[in-house]
Design a protein around this motif. Structure first.
Motif, PDB file in Angstrom:
ATOM      1  N   LEU A  24       0.826  -1.206   0.000  1.00 58.14           N
ATOM      2  CA  LEU A  24       0.000   0.000   0.000  1.00 58.14           C
ATOM      3  C   LEU A  24       0.860   1.255   0.000  1.00 58.14           C
ATOM      4  O   LEU A  24       1.970   1.263   0.545  1.00 58.14           O
ATOM      5  CB  LEU A  24      -0.908   0.018   1.234  1.00 58.14           C
ATOM      6  N   SER A  25       0.320   2.304  -0.584  1.00 56.58           N
ATOM      7  CA  SER A  25       0.983   3.608  -0.496  1.00 56.58           C
ATOM      8  C   SER A  25       0.858   4.096   0.944  1.00 56.58           C
ATOM      9  O   SER A  25       0.077   3.556   1.742  1.00 56.58           O
ATOM     10  CB  SER A  25       0.313   4.605  -1.434  1.00 56.58           C
ATOM     11  N   ALA A  26       1.593   5.131   1.277  1.00 55.65           N
ATOM     12  CA  ALA A  26       1.544   5.681   2.634  1.00 55.65           C
ATOM     13  C   ALA A  26       0.128   6.124   2.995  1.00 55.65           C
ATOM     14  O   ALA A  26      -0.361   5.849   4.103  1.00 55.65           O
ATOM     15  CB  ALA A  26       2.522   6.846   2.762  1.00 55.65           C
ATOM     16  N   ASP A  27      -0.559   6.772   2.055  1.00 52.53           N
ATOM     17  CA  ASP A  27      -1.931   7.228   2.316  1.00 52.53           C
ATOM     18  C   ASP A  27      -2.886   6.053   2.512  1.00 52.53           C
ATOM     19  O   ASP A  27      -3.745   6.073   3.397  1.00 52.53           O
ATOM     20  CB  ASP A  27      -2.438   8.111   1.171  1.00 52.53           C
ATOM     21  N   GLU A  28      -2.754   5.026   1.679  1.00 54.75           N
ATOM     22  CA  GLU A  28      -3.608   3.851   1.816  1.00 54.75           C
ATOM     23  C   GLU A  28      -3.351   3.143   3.138  1.00 54.75           C
ATOM     24  O   GLU A  28      -4.291   2.697   3.812  1.00 54.75           O
ATOM     25  CB  GLU A  28      -3.366   2.882   0.656  1.00 54.75           C
ATOM     26  N   LEU A  29      -2.097   3.061   3.521  1.00 59.80           N
ATOM     27  CA  LEU A  29      -1.726   2.426   4.779  1.00 59.80           C
ATOM     28  C   LEU A  29      -2.365   3.139   5.964  1.00 59.80           C
ATOM     29  O   LEU A  29      -2.948   2.505   6.851  1.00 59.80           O
ATOM     30  CB  LEU A  29      -0.206   2.388   4.930  1.00 59.80           C
ATOM     31  N   VAL A  30      -2.291   4.464   5.963  1.00 57.26           N
ATOM     32  CA  VAL A  30      -2.900   5.252   7.045  1.00 57.26           C
ATOM     33  C   VAL A  30      -4.400   5.021   7.080  1.00 57.26           C
ATOM     34  O   VAL A  30      -4.996   4.839   8.156  1.00 57.26           O
ATOM     35  CB  VAL A  30      -2.565   6.749   6.890  1.00 57.26           C
ATOM     36  N   ALA A  31      -5.048   5.000   5.916  1.00 58.33           N
ATOM     37  CA  ALA A  31      -6.495   4.805   5.861  1.00 58.33           C
ATOM     38  C   ALA A  31      -6.883   3.441   6.434  1.00 58.33           C
ATOM     39  O   ALA A  31      -7.833   3.333   7.224  1.00 58.33           O
ATOM     40  CB  ALA A  31      -7.000   4.944   4.424  1.00 58.33           C
ATOM     41  N   VAL A  32      -6.150   2.396   6.074  1.00 63.58           N
ATOM     42  CA  VAL A  32      -6.454   1.063   6.584  1.00 63.58           C
ATOM     43  C   VAL A  32      -6.202   0.998   8.083  1.00 63.58           C
ATOM     44  O   VAL A  32      -7.038   0.501   8.846  1.00 63.58           O
ATOM     45  CB  VAL A  32      -5.636  -0.020   5.835  1.00 63.58           C
TER      46      VAL A  32
END
Length: 85
Positions: A24-32
């Protein structure tokens, strides 16, 4: 979880394997991670899958092929490669 959370859960669960594979990208990781911190149901799924994959990996890599068997396999693969080229 409530119906209003279901889309968030669906989106999160779609990211399960990319999350576990660290794709995951950094943004996707934070969202998850944010969703998991608020949703016990999704967090349980992620933890269960992580434990399962860890056990599969550990069992798959804990045994090694005996040297004689390994050598026969290498010879067979090379023979098959020569025949197909």
């Amino acid at each position: 979880h409530a119906v209003s959370e279901s889309k968030g859960c669906d989106d999160c669960l779609e990211q399960l394997y990319p999350y576990l594979d660290r794709e995951l990208s950094a943004d996707e990781l934070v969202a998850v991670q944010t969703h998991l911190s608020h949703c016990v149901g999704c967090d349980d799924v992620f933890v269960l899958e992580r434990v399962f994959l860890d056990q599969v990996r550990d069992r798959a890599t804990s045994e090694t092929c005996p040297p004689a068997v390994r050598e026969r396999l290498i010879i067979r693969i090379r023979e098959d490669a020569r025949r197909s080229s």
